[in-house]
Design an enzyme around this catalytic site. Sequence first.
Site, PDB file in Angstrom:
ATOM      1  N   SER A  63       0.710  -1.105  -0.006  1.00 52.63           N
ATOM      2  CA  SER A  63       0.069  -0.065   0.004  1.00 52.63           C
ATOM      3  C   SER A  63       0.802   1.239  -0.038  1.00 52.63           C
ATOM      4  O   SER A  63       0.287   2.208  -0.174  1.00 52.63           O
ATOM      5  CB  SER A  63      -0.880   0.072   1.199  1.00 52.63           C
ATOM      6  OG  SER A  63      -1.940  -0.592   0.755  1.00 52.63           O
ATOM      7  N   LYS A  66       0.286   3.450  -2.841  1.00 59.45           N
ATOM      8  CA  LYS A  66      -1.135   4.175  -3.069  1.00 59.45           C
ATOM      9  C   LYS A  66      -0.732   5.719  -3.098  1.00 59.45           C
ATOM     10  O   LYS A  66      -1.272   6.471  -3.866  1.00 59.45           O
ATOM     11  CB  LYS A  66      -1.980   3.902  -1.954  1.00 59.45           C
ATOM     12  CG  LYS A  66      -2.664   2.480  -2.030  1.00 59.45           C
ATOM     13  CD  LYS A  66      -3.483   2.019  -1.007  1.00 59.45           C
ATOM     14  CE  LYS A  66      -3.923   0.719  -0.989  1.00 59.45           C
ATOM     15  NZ  LYS A  66      -4.373   0.087   0.008  1.00 59.45           N
ATOM     16  N   TYR A 188      -3.971  -2.947  -9.985  1.00 57.06           N
ATOM     17  CA  TYR A 188      -3.794  -2.715  -8.456  1.00 57.06           C
ATOM     18  C   TYR A 188      -3.170  -3.556  -7.790  1.00 57.06           C
ATOM     19  O   TYR A 188      -1.962  -3.410  -6.906  1.00 57.06           O
ATOM     20  CB  TYR A 188      -5.283  -2.692  -7.659  1.00 57.06           C
ATOM     21  CG  TYR A 188      -5.000  -2.710  -6.093  1.00 57.06           C
ATOM     22  CD1 TYR A 188      -4.699  -1.567  -5.653  1.00 57.06           C
ATOM     23  CD2 TYR A 188      -5.397  -3.660  -5.624  1.00 57.06           C
ATOM     24  CE1 TYR A 188      -4.543  -1.473  -4.157  1.00 57.06           C
ATOM     25  CE2 TYR A 188      -5.301  -3.788  -4.159  1.00 57.06           C
ATOM     26  CZ  TYR A 188      -4.948  -2.674  -3.356  1.00 57.06           C
ATOM     27  OH  TYR A 188      -4.861  -2.753  -2.051  1.00 57.06           O
ATOM     28  N   TYR A 240      -4.099   4.389   7.660  1.00 58.91           N
ATOM     29  CA  TYR A 240      -5.596   3.700   7.668  1.00 58.91           C
ATOM     30  C   TYR A 240      -6.405   4.273   9.006  1.00 58.91           C
ATOM     31  O   TYR A 240      -6.500   5.272   9.191  1.00 58.91           O
ATOM     32  CB  TYR A 240      -5.283   2.221   8.102  1.00 58.91           C
ATOM     33  CG  TYR A 240      -4.457   1.598   6.880  1.00 58.91           C
ATOM     34  CD1 TYR A 240      -4.877   1.659   5.627  1.00 58.91           C
ATOM     35  CD2 TYR A 240      -3.465   0.708   7.054  1.00 58.91           C
ATOM     36  CE1 TYR A 240      -4.312   1.258   4.692  1.00 58.91           C
ATOM     37  CE2 TYR A 240      -2.720   0.254   5.991  1.00 58.91           C
ATOM     38  CZ  TYR A 240      -3.253   0.194   4.956  1.00 58.91           C
ATOM     39  OH  TYR A 240      -2.409  -0.383   3.854  1.00 58.91           O
ATOM     40  N   VAL A 258       1.136  -3.615   4.087  1.00 49.89           N
ATOM     41  CA  VAL A 258       1.287  -4.671   4.979  1.00 49.89           C
ATOM     42  C   VAL A 258       2.447  -5.570   4.803  1.00 49.89           C
ATOM     43  O   VAL A 258       2.633  -6.540   5.691  1.00 49.89           O
ATOM     44  CB  VAL A 258      -0.120  -5.776   4.478  1.00 49.89           C
ATOM     45  CG1 VAL A 258      -1.511  -5.219   5.009  1.00 49.89           C
ATOM     46  CG2 VAL A 258      -0.162  -6.029   3.039  1.00 49.89           C
TER      47      VAL A 258
HETATM   48  N1  GLU Z   1      -2.522  -5.659  -1.669  1.00 48.33           N
HETATM   49  C1  GLU Z   1      -2.747  -5.444  -0.050  1.00 48.33           C
HETATM   50  C2  GLU Z   1      -4.217  -5.694  -0.354  1.00 48.33           C
HETATM   51  O1  GLU Z   1      -4.896  -5.138  -1.284  1.00 48.33           O
HETATM   52  C3  GLU Z   1      -2.212  -4.067   0.065  1.00 48.33           C
HETATM   53  C4  GLU Z   1      -2.900  -3.725   1.485  1.00 48.33           C
HETATM   54  C5  GLU Z   1      -1.836  -2.995   2.199  1.00 48.33           C
HETATM   55  O2  GLU Z   1      -0.776  -2.898   2.003  1.00 48.33           O
HETATM   56  O3  GLU Z   1      -2.369  -2.266   3.291  1.00 48.33           O
HETATM   57  O4  GLU Z   1      -4.943  -6.358   0.414  1.00 48.33           O
END
Ligand code: GLU
Length: 310
Positions: A63, A66, A188, A240, A258
């Site tokens: 993430s 993003k 994604y 988050y 994550v």
């Molecule tokens: N590829 C992970 C998902 O979509 C990324 C989530 C993250 O890093 O918070 O679940």
Amino acid sequence: MPDYQMLIDTLYNTVKDNHTGTIASYIPQLAKADPNWFGIAIVTIDGDVYQAGDATHQFSVQSVSKAFTYGMALADNGRANVLKKVAVEPVGKTFNAIILDAASARPPNPMINAGAIAIGDLIKGENLAEKLNRLLAMFKTYIGHDVYLDGAVFASERLTGFRNRAIANLLKASHVIEGDVDQALEFYFQQCSLSVTALGLATMAATLANHGINPITRNRALQATYVRDVLSVMHSCGMYDSSGEWAYRVGIPAKSGVSGGIIGVVPNQFGVAVFSPPLDDKGHSVRGVQVLEALSEELCLHIFDGCDDA
Ligand code: GLU
């Protein structure tokens, strides 16, 4: 100037014995991580580089990407068009929440999965290959060298991303995604699977700290006006459902993922990245949070700090 090397060496040695946290396992490939992996890197806006521990160990960006695809969508479409599709409100819900704004049907912000999948649909490109090439080129400008996709992580995400599929289909049904829903999802999964290092991420963060210009290559990765937008959403939504507490306690725009990566941006000073896979209950790297909290405290980095007046 602070002695960054001494600082991160000290932090590395203090924090490495924190063995709390759990490695993400819902993407099977991530479960293979070693809980002891731990790297810290700082890159200043003058291009000075400091690193400790496993700062050149490769891992999937997840993430943290993003923040950068959001900047790319802004550059491709302009602020107003991006805002029509994805809002910029913190949401206080988990990263994979299935949630759209009731009135506008937009995902609340680009830092959670729903927002990021919608943002991917906005990235320009005739087809998926062209979009991926543009994504790789964007990462290369920020980092200063070629970046590759980790095929095993990509396959793992794709095979197990049922919740992200549900989110993407909801976005399509709500007319947020205009293009092909499978292409949006593939993009994604690809962006999450790009292989980076703490050093590379610190350089990306330093580029944001330097208003969009990579401080080592001097190449521009993003216009300054969009860097402002990226940092604003990182500040309010990047951590988050603990974004509010992060803004209160640490006060540095940040983004975590994550796989255990986390970046912090200190405008006009430096970018920092930490990699350590064990996560807390909000999904942030335990050691990463500890390092950034300590750095903020030590260097008086909270944007509302008034250390000189204390
Ligand atoms: N590829 C992970 C998902 O979509 C990324 C989530 C993250 O890093 O918070 O679940």
